[in-house]
Design a protein around this motif. Sequence first.
Motif, short mmCIF file in Angstrom:
data_model
loop_
_atom_site.label_atom_id
_atom_site.label_comp_id
_atom_site.label_asym_id
_atom_site.label_seq_id
_atom_site.Cartn_x
_atom_site.Cartn_y
_atom_site.Cartn_z
N GLY A 17 0.82 -1.21 0.00
CA GLY A 17 0.00 0.00 0.00
C GLY A 17 0.84 1.26 0.00
N ASP A 18 1.91 1.26 0.82
CA ASP A 18 2.79 2.43 0.85
C ASP A 18 3.50 2.61 -0.49
OD1 ASP A 18 2.35 3.43 3.45
OD2 ASP A 18 3.59 1.83 4.30
N ARG A 19 3.94 1.51 -1.08
CA ARG A 19 4.64 1.63 -2.37
C ARG A 19 3.70 2.16 -3.46
NH1 ARG A 19 6.45 -3.52 -0.89
NH2 ARG A 19 5.36 -4.51 -2.65
N PHE A 20 2.45 1.70 -3.44
CA PHE A 20 1.50 2.17 -4.45
C PHE A 20 1.24 3.66 -4.29
CE2 PHE A 20 -2.97 3.23 -5.37
CZ PHE A 20 -2.96 3.06 -6.75
N HIS A 21 0.99 4.10 -3.06
CA HIS A 21 0.68 5.52 -2.86
C HIS A 21 1.91 6.40 -3.03
CE1 HIS A 21 -3.56 5.36 -1.81
NE2 HIS A 21 -3.31 4.23 -1.17
N ALA A 22 3.10 5.86 -2.77
CA ALA A 22 4.31 6.62 -3.07
C ALA A 22 4.45 6.82 -4.58
CB ALA A 22 5.53 5.90 -2.52
N TRP A 23 4.11 5.77 -5.34
CA TRP A 23 4.14 5.91 -6.81
C TRP A 23 3.06 6.89 -7.28
CZ3 TRP A 23 0.13 4.61 -10.18
CH2 TRP A 23 0.44 4.68 -11.55
N LEU A 24 1.86 6.79 -6.70
CA LEU A 24 0.76 7.66 -7.10
C LEU A 24 1.06 9.12 -6.80
CD1 LEU A 24 -2.13 7.42 -8.28
CD2 LEU A 24 -2.97 7.35 -5.92
N ALA A 25 1.86 9.36 -5.75
CA ALA A 25 2.17 10.74 -5.36
C ALA A 25 3.03 11.47 -6.38
CB ALA A 25 2.87 10.75 -4.00
N ARG A 26 3.56 10.75 -7.37
CA ARG A 26 4.34 11.42 -8.42
C ARG A 26 3.48 12.38 -9.23
NH1 ARG A 26 7.73 6.44 -11.26
NH2 ARG A 26 8.43 5.42 -9.34
N PHE A 27 2.18 12.09 -9.28
CA PHE A 27 1.30 12.85 -10.16
C PHE A 27 0.68 14.01 -9.39
CE2 PHE A 27 1.32 8.38 -11.44
CZ PHE A 27 1.91 8.51 -12.70
N GLY A 28 1.11 15.19 -9.71
CA GLY A 28 0.61 16.39 -9.05
C GLY A 28 1.51 17.56 -9.36
N ALA A 29 1.04 18.74 -9.07
CA ALA A 29 1.79 19.95 -9.39
C ALA A 29 2.98 20.10 -8.46
CB ALA A 29 0.88 21.16 -9.29
N THR A 30 4.05 20.69 -8.98
CA THR A 30 5.22 21.01 -8.17
C THR A 30 5.02 22.37 -7.52
OG1 THR A 30 6.71 19.75 -9.60
CG2 THR A 30 7.70 21.47 -8.22
N PRO A 31 5.17 22.47 -6.21
CA PRO A 31 5.02 23.78 -5.55
C PRO A 31 6.03 24.78 -6.13
CG PRO A 31 5.12 22.00 -3.93
CD PRO A 31 5.48 21.40 -5.25
N LYS A 32 5.60 26.03 -6.24
CA LYS A 32 6.49 27.06 -6.77
C LYS A 32 7.39 27.65 -5.70
CE LYS A 32 3.39 28.37 -10.54
NZ LYS A 32 2.62 29.46 -11.18
N THR A 33 6.92 27.62 -4.46
CA THR A 33 7.70 28.18 -3.37
C THR A 33 7.15 27.67 -2.05
OG1 THR A 33 8.58 30.23 -2.42
CG2 THR A 33 6.25 30.23 -3.08
N LEU A 34 7.85 27.93 -0.98
CA LEU A 34 7.37 27.65 0.36
C LEU A 34 6.93 28.97 0.98
CD1 LEU A 34 10.08 25.14 1.68
CD2 LEU A 34 7.92 24.63 0.52
N VAL A 35 5.70 29.01 1.45
CA VAL A 35 5.17 30.27 1.97
C VAL A 35 5.53 30.48 3.43
CG1 VAL A 35 3.26 30.22 0.33
CG2 VAL A 35 2.94 29.23 2.61
N ALA A 36 5.98 29.43 4.12
CA ALA A 36 6.36 29.55 5.53
C ALA A 36 7.36 28.45 5.86
CB ALA A 36 5.15 29.44 6.45
N THR A 37 8.28 28.74 6.75
CA THR A 37 9.24 27.74 7.23
C THR A 37 9.30 27.84 8.75
OG1 THR A 37 11.04 29.32 6.85
CG2 THR A 37 10.63 27.70 5.13
N PRO A 38 8.56 26.99 9.45
CA PRO A 38 8.55 27.04 10.92
C PRO A 38 9.95 26.85 11.50
CG PRO A 38 6.79 25.64 10.08
CD PRO A 38 7.66 25.97 8.92
N GLU A 39 10.13 27.36 12.71
CA GLU A 39 11.42 27.24 13.39
C GLU A 39 11.63 25.81 13.89
OE1 GLU A 39 13.98 29.39 14.13
OE2 GLU A 39 13.04 30.71 12.65
N PRO A 40 12.86 25.28 13.78
CA PRO A 40 13.14 23.96 14.35
C PRO A 40 13.03 24.00 15.88
CG PRO A 40 14.88 24.66 12.84
CD PRO A 40 14.02 25.85 13.09
N LEU A 41 12.69 22.85 16.46
CA LEU A 41 12.61 22.77 17.91
C LEU A 41 13.97 22.48 18.53
CD1 LEU A 41 10.99 22.65 20.55
CD2 LEU A 41 10.57 20.23 20.10
N TRP A 42 14.72 21.57 17.92
CA TRP A 42 15.97 21.11 18.51
C TRP A 42 17.15 21.90 17.97
CZ3 TRP A 42 13.75 18.76 22.13
CH2 TRP A 42 12.71 17.85 21.93
N THR A 43 18.17 22.04 18.79
CA THR A 43 19.42 22.69 18.39
C THR A 43 20.45 21.61 18.09
OG1 THR A 43 18.95 24.58 19.80
CG2 THR A 43 21.23 24.27 19.11
N GLY A 44 21.08 21.72 16.93
CA GLY A 44 22.04 20.70 16.52
C GLY A 44 23.41 20.90 17.13
#
Length: 568
Positions: A17-44
């Motif tokens: 099921g995961d492999r099928f839906h991973a394959w199916l997810a190929r079909f769709g529009a590519t985002p043009k940009t990211l409208v928000a980038t939340p802050e990470p919780l952890w410090t590396g």
Amino acid sequence: MTEIQANAVAAWRPGAGDRFHAWLARFGATPKTLVATPEPLWTGDGGRARELAAGALRFGGALVEAHGESPWDQPPPSRAWMAALHSFDWLDDFAAAPDAATRARLADWLFAWIERYGAGDGPGWRPDLTGRRLTCWVCHAPAILDDAGPDRARAFLRAIGRQARYLRRRWRRAPPGLPRFEAAAGMVHAGLALGAERMIAEGVAALGREAARRIGGDGGLASRNPEDLVEALGTLAWTARSLTAARREPAPAHLDALERLAAAIRALRFGDGSLARFHGGGAGEPEQIDRALAASGVRAGAPVQEVMGYHRLATGRAALIFDSGGEGRRAAATDHASLFCIEAAIGRRPVIVNCGPGARFSPDWRRAARAAAAHSGLTIDRISRTLADTEEPPMAAPGHVSAVREEDETGIWLVAEHDGWLRSHGLIHQRRLYLAADGFDLRGVDRLVASGPGPRATFNAAAARDTHGAVRFTIRFHLHPDVEADVFLAGSAIRLNPGGSDVWVMRQSGGALSIEESVYLDERRAQPRATKQIVVRALAKDYRGEVKWTFRRAEPTRPTAPASRAEP
């Protein structure tokens, strides 16, 4: 590839099921940009980023030396190693890298993953891992795209879009509990990054429903793994903070769960900030636990005395965690045999421990660490059994478990009883604990009793198989590696030095006392650490066996006054 490595790959291969839906997810529009980038919780950790870039791939308690090769070409030593690599949790270290060359090297790994697995292939396409990966990617997107160039930027956005589509269809297939929280949190963070309002709404509702269902009224999870509580709190707190920063509201059940989780975690911590190590959970990273608690915004309230079937006894500088098993809870395949076992610490120094989680070392260590002999408690013996012997007599799931706590100005009592040995040996196990109000005196009584004709007949049959005509049992107290221990007073007592000026003395009556070898399984180290265990071996005869034991702080030696002051 070794058998262990092959098993790790097979175990993490996504289902059909995961492999099928991973394959199916190929079909769709590519985002043009990211409208928000939340802050990470952890410090590396910048130093760890350099180690990774140099080829020291330490994930999930295992180390692989890549010698300049891609991490995606390395045979995985364990499932935990593979999960940590494909989750991209290490992007926190990437963001903390002290130089451009290190960041570029680790960024290359991400784009190599996209090239190899981004179209829906490989072991990373599971709902929980995809949720963790998406959350890390969108939170670290500014650093990832800093010098990426237009082709890499498009590939990155395309991969985010595919994973977001896959996750919307498959998040419900993640196992209940922490994995499903991670999947739903990934959906929220992807929705915030893409400006996808329906995805955000679905993720918010999913986290609220799952928090209400999976986090108990006491803040516990079904796994009874204390470290899972921290991961769940971090995931929920991080997502709540991201939503609030985007001027959106988490579900009320989501916020209520933060209150319960924070209280439960505080109840299971010792003075050094570490967690009690039960049911596959490690001690955790105190700084990370502090950060998760701070991110939750939940202030410490009245101390919780019981959570997930663990009882906390704390007086003075002493703290003890006792596993009563969790009333009415069904046993899980990941459970450890820790019923009525304890961990204890003095101030910031752990003293009595369990061996810890072994899954990240090897399947053999996983089996050994789950056994009753790997915990600080009582076991019914076979002849010549060692710690790594997995053939110890299995204890049946108890039909009756009780634990009653009383407290007054002199201290805390806990009286517990279970019938897990009734079917096999006709015995009821009673464990009584007392911790004095000043924290300097811990006492225990372990009693095995066969009462009534049926249990006594079972006991007689079990005792007849032993050369002593008795049922042998052992009480163990595994010691932290930093605790020094030696036998003194002609073998009648054991002197313990947890560090500092305190000296403690352990005595017992009813058995034979010794110090034996043990191990301490610390996931932050590549190999198990050698340590010691206090062992009391005893016999149950005539339908009864009993051992009394104490840990008391020795009276400090008073310094001798100078002669001039000693004189009147």
